[in-house]
Design a protein around this motif. Sequence first.
Motif, mmCIF file in Angstrom:
data_model
loop_
_atom_site.group_PDB
_atom_site.id
_atom_site.type_symbol
_atom_site.label_atom_id
_atom_site.label_comp_id
_atom_site.label_asym_id
_atom_site.label_seq_id
_atom_site.Cartn_x
_atom_site.Cartn_y
_atom_site.Cartn_z
ATOM 1 N N ASN A 10 30.534 42.850 39.159
ATOM 2 C CA ASN A 10 30.761 44.089 39.714
ATOM 3 C C ASN A 10 31.813 44.147 41.064
ATOM 4 O OD1 ASN A 10 28.333 45.142 38.372
ATOM 5 N ND2 ASN A 10 27.217 43.805 39.737
ATOM 6 N N ALA A 11 31.922 43.047 41.571
ATOM 7 C CA ALA A 11 33.066 43.540 42.766
ATOM 8 C C ALA A 11 33.615 42.133 42.959
ATOM 9 C CB ALA A 11 32.070 43.606 43.879
ATOM 10 N N SER A 36 37.445 40.068 30.978
ATOM 11 C CA SER A 36 38.778 41.009 31.059
ATOM 12 C C SER A 36 38.278 41.755 32.486
ATOM 13 C CB SER A 36 38.829 41.926 29.827
ATOM 14 O OG SER A 36 37.499 42.518 29.740
ATOM 15 N N ILE A 37 39.306 42.405 32.891
ATOM 16 C CA ILE A 37 39.316 43.238 34.029
ATOM 17 C C ILE A 37 39.022 44.537 33.617
ATOM 18 C CG2 ILE A 37 40.385 44.440 36.138
ATOM 19 C CD1 ILE A 37 41.678 41.552 36.456
ATOM 20 N N LEU A 38 37.930 45.259 33.788
ATOM 21 C CA LEU A 38 37.727 46.643 33.150
ATOM 22 C C LEU A 38 38.259 47.771 34.138
ATOM 23 C CD1 LEU A 38 33.878 46.546 32.160
ATOM 24 C CD2 LEU A 38 35.836 46.067 30.688
ATOM 25 N N GLY A 39 38.382 47.338 35.117
ATOM 26 C CA GLY A 39 38.905 48.346 36.358
ATOM 27 C C GLY A 39 39.024 47.633 37.635
ATOM 28 N N THR A 40 39.586 48.415 38.422
ATOM 29 C CA THR A 40 39.582 47.863 40.119
ATOM 30 C C THR A 40 39.569 49.021 40.932
ATOM 31 O OG1 THR A 40 41.233 46.196 39.165
ATOM 32 C CG2 THR A 40 40.991 46.697 41.720
ATOM 33 N N VAL A 41 38.630 48.997 41.654
ATOM 34 C CA VAL A 41 38.213 49.918 42.857
ATOM 35 C C VAL A 41 39.375 49.727 43.792
ATOM 36 C CG1 VAL A 41 36.571 50.936 44.403
ATOM 37 C CG2 VAL A 41 35.683 49.796 42.150
ATOM 38 N N GLY A 48 44.002 42.577 54.583
ATOM 39 C CA GLY A 48 43.711 43.751 54.740
ATOM 40 C C GLY A 48 42.978 44.334 53.496
ATOM 41 N N ARG A 49 43.102 45.545 53.234
ATOM 42 C CA ARG A 49 42.466 46.284 52.170
ATOM 43 C C ARG A 49 42.944 45.959 50.799
ATOM 44 N NH1 ARG A 49 40.212 51.909 54.412
ATOM 45 N NH2 ARG A 49 38.559 51.047 55.807
ATOM 46 N N VAL A 50 41.939 45.395 49.929
ATOM 47 C CA VAL A 50 42.419 44.920 48.361
ATOM 48 C C VAL A 50 41.442 45.539 47.717
ATOM 49 C CG1 VAL A 50 43.510 42.848 49.277
ATOM 50 C CG2 VAL A 50 41.123 42.810 48.714
ATOM 51 N N GLY A 51 41.672 45.378 46.393
ATOM 52 C CA GLY A 51 40.756 45.986 45.257
ATOM 53 C C GLY A 51 39.552 44.956 44.880
ATOM 54 N N LEU A 52 38.593 45.736 44.407
ATOM 55 C CA LEU A 52 37.521 44.968 43.849
ATOM 56 C C LEU A 52 37.560 44.861 42.250
ATOM 57 C CD1 LEU A 52 34.652 45.779 46.204
ATOM 58 C CD2 LEU A 52 35.841 43.497 46.020
ATOM 59 N N HIS A 53 37.743 44.014 41.519
ATOM 60 C CA HIS A 53 37.683 44.251 40.111
ATOM 61 C C HIS A 53 36.304 44.183 39.434
ATOM 62 C CE1 HIS A 53 42.083 43.167 39.911
ATOM 63 N NE2 HIS A 53 41.743 41.856 40.117
ATOM 64 N N ILE A 54 36.049 44.794 38.442
ATOM 65 C CA ILE A 54 34.991 44.799 37.444
ATOM 66 C C ILE A 54 35.296 44.047 36.328
ATOM 67 C CG2 ILE A 54 33.375 46.597 36.509
ATOM 68 C CD1 ILE A 54 34.036 48.713 38.415
ATOM 69 N N MET A 55 34.571 43.062 36.129
ATOM 70 C CA MET A 55 34.979 42.182 35.117
ATOM 71 C C MET A 55 33.876 42.078 34.043
ATOM 72 S SD MET A 55 37.161 39.291 37.240
ATOM 73 C CE MET A 55 38.026 38.667 35.562
ATOM 74 N N HIS A 56 34.227 41.888 32.844
ATOM 75 C CA HIS A 56 33.423 41.866 31.732
ATOM 76 C C HIS A 56 33.417 40.678 30.763
ATOM 77 C CE1 HIS A 56 32.099 43.001 27.574
ATOM 78 N NE2 HIS A 56 31.018 43.254 28.245
ATOM 79 N N LYS A 57 32.432 40.094 29.983
ATOM 80 C CA LYS A 57 32.684 39.183 28.909
ATOM 81 C C LYS A 57 31.455 39.548 28.059
ATOM 82 C CE LYS A 57 32.786 34.239 27.699
ATOM 83 N NZ LYS A 57 33.683 34.392 26.787
ATOM 84 N N ALA A 58 31.692 39.415 26.663
ATOM 85 C CA ALA A 58 30.743 39.658 25.678
ATOM 86 C C ALA A 58 30.393 38.140 25.453
ATOM 87 C CB ALA A 58 31.322 40.118 24.254
ATOM 88 N N LEU A 59 28.855 37.744 25.153
ATOM 89 C CA LEU A 59 28.364 36.562 25.056
ATOM 90 C C LEU A 59 27.973 36.149 23.615
ATOM 91 C CD1 LEU A 59 26.169 36.162 28.252
ATOM 92 C CD2 LEU A 59 28.455 35.561 27.923
#
Length: 160
Positions: free
Chosen positions: A116-117, A134-139, A149-160
């Motif tokens: 999630n982060a 994979s990176i689904l998105g970045t906040v 300083g302020r950096v993004g948080l990736h939301i990452m996913h993998k199918a199992l």
Amino acid sequence: MLIREAEAGDWPRIWPVWHRIVSAGDTYSWDPGTPEEAARALWMGSPGRVYVAEGADGTLLGSACLTPNYGGPAAHVANAGFMVDPDRAGHGVGRALAEHVLAEAKAQGFSAMVFNAVVETNPAVRLWTSLGFSILGTVPDAFDHPRDGRVGLHIMHKAL
């Protein structure tokens, strides 16, 4: 290296690594001042499972926790956290823990894993992508990094 399910008695060895990593404030979004009992509840609490990686001499090299990311009808999606003793970084401990936990997640019936982060400057991003995440998105600007300083948080996913 031996990777096994953690026991309650492993916490005193996990805590110094957990504390060192979280208090650095550069890879986890947990409060760097988290007290030990709260940290134990976060890492060792139900409904998840915790694993430890030990060297041949029994030294704790790292730990991982595996838990459902969501509940109810979405409980088939896993989440995990990984901590490698910073003095042991770069020797394959993180990859071995990740491969073990991914196999455990699949064996336990999870169909995917989500992070999630993931701090975008975390070197582990390379590990996760090499393992098929994979990176689904970045906040954007979601994490106050102590050096960058302020950096993004990736939301990452993998199918199992």
